[in-house]
Design a protein around this motif. Structure first.
Motif, short mmCIF file in Angstrom:
data_model
loop_
_atom_site.label_atom_id
_atom_site.label_comp_id
_atom_site.label_asym_id
_atom_site.label_seq_id
_atom_site.Cartn_x
_atom_site.Cartn_y
_atom_site.Cartn_z
N TRP A 1 -5.31 -4.81 -0.11
CA TRP A 1 -5.04 -3.43 -0.46
C TRP A 1 -6.02 -2.98 -1.55
O TRP A 1 -6.18 -3.61 -2.58
CB TRP A 1 -3.62 -3.24 -0.95
CG TRP A 1 -3.37 -1.86 -1.48
CD1 TRP A 1 -3.15 -1.47 -2.77
CD2 TRP A 1 -3.33 -0.65 -0.71
NE1 TRP A 1 -3.00 -0.12 -2.85
CE2 TRP A 1 -3.10 0.42 -1.60
CE3 TRP A 1 -3.48 -0.38 0.66
CZ2 TRP A 1 -3.00 1.74 -1.18
CZ3 TRP A 1 -3.40 0.93 1.08
CH2 TRP A 1 -3.15 1.97 0.19
N GLY B 1 0.83 -1.20 0.00
CA GLY B 1 0.00 0.00 0.00
C GLY B 1 0.86 1.24 0.00
O GLY B 1 1.78 1.40 -0.81
N HIS C 1 -5.90 4.52 5.50
CA HIS C 1 -6.11 3.13 5.15
C HIS C 1 -5.95 2.22 6.38
O HIS C 1 -5.23 2.55 7.31
CB HIS C 1 -5.12 2.67 4.08
CG HIS C 1 -5.20 3.45 2.81
ND1 HIS C 1 -4.48 4.60 2.59
CD2 HIS C 1 -5.95 3.23 1.69
CE1 HIS C 1 -4.77 5.07 1.38
NE2 HIS C 1 -5.65 4.27 0.82
N SER D 1 -7.02 4.20 -3.17
CA SER D 1 -8.09 5.19 -3.16
C SER D 1 -7.51 6.55 -3.45
O SER D 1 -6.32 6.75 -3.44
CB SER D 1 -8.78 5.20 -1.80
OG SER D 1 -7.86 5.48 -0.75
#
Length: 229
Positions: free
Chosen positions: A226, A132, A210, A229
């Motif tokens: 994951w 991520g 996150h 966004s």
């Protein structure tokens, strides 16, 4: 400068070793096997000088406990002339040994060899793992993200590394505890929950947008898939 634990019940010899190493290294002294294991649980050492004949837990027992959680270099201090006994300690996980009476220069040389080997292994094995928006550093036990960097405790690091290594696996609390602590999980023990809570907070400190660890109710814990966004 390395942090060295000297475990020797003879106060004179303990002091000699301390004075021999001071200036080049930080030295912590212990005078029994029990004291040594308590110190080892509380602090992180780069090397251990461990006498075999100790009050309380002997050197063999201390070595066994150290090896349950760490591969820190251990040099046994022995007055035993029986090579077979020394060999057994080496087979049980000791890295080297020094024999009393010892030569100061030889002690320092043997310590330097072990520290140099450890450094080489750490450099060879160091890695940074990304997932991520964060990055886990195995050399410094830190996690970095958009909001900065935080240090993880060893067990927090171990938990997150295990989840990263097995991204789709769901770990029950029992399995996760046994993998990380190498011990039997006892119902009601809050140790794992506390470490997970702290780990989640630290991950939030570096990326507050996150979630990285999710609880699958009734099943256990896993790395959250994951989704950018």
């Amino acid at each position: 400068m390395a942090k060295i634990l000297v475990v020797e019940d003879n106060e004179d010899i303990n002091e000699i070793l301390k004075n021999l190493l001071l200036g080049e290294h930080q030295v912590i002294q212990a005078y029994s096997g029990t004291e040594a294991t308590l110190l080892f649980k509380q602090e992180i050492f780069d090397l251990v000088l461990l006498d075999i004949m100790l009050p309380g837990k002997d050197g063999g027992q201390v070595l066994q406990e150290i090896r349950q959680s760490s591969q820190v270099p251990v040099l046994m201090i022995t007055a035993i002339g029986d090579k077979q006994s020394v060999t057994q300690y080496l087979l049980n996980g000791a890295n080297d040994y020094i024999t009393k009476p010892f030569d100061g220069d030889e002690v320092k040389a043997r310590i330097q060899v072990q520290l140099r080997q450890t450094m080489s292994q750490e450099l060879a094995g160091s890695k940074r793992q990304e997932y991520g928006h964060i990055e886990l550093d195995s050399q410094t036990f830190t996690v970095s993200g958009p909001l900065g960097q935080v240090s993880l405790r060893k067990k927090e690091y171990d938990i997150f590394q295990l989840l990263l290594d097995h991204p789709k696996q769901i770990f029950t609390k029992e399995k996760l505890y046994e993998q990380i602590w190498q011990d039997v999980y006892l119902p009601g023990d809050n140790t794992l929950n506390a470490h997970l809570s702290n780990l989640r907070k630290k991950l939030k400190e570096v990326d507050d947008c996150h979630e990285y660890i999710e609880t699958i109710w009734g099943l256990g814990i896993r790395l959250k898939e994951w989704q950018s966004s």
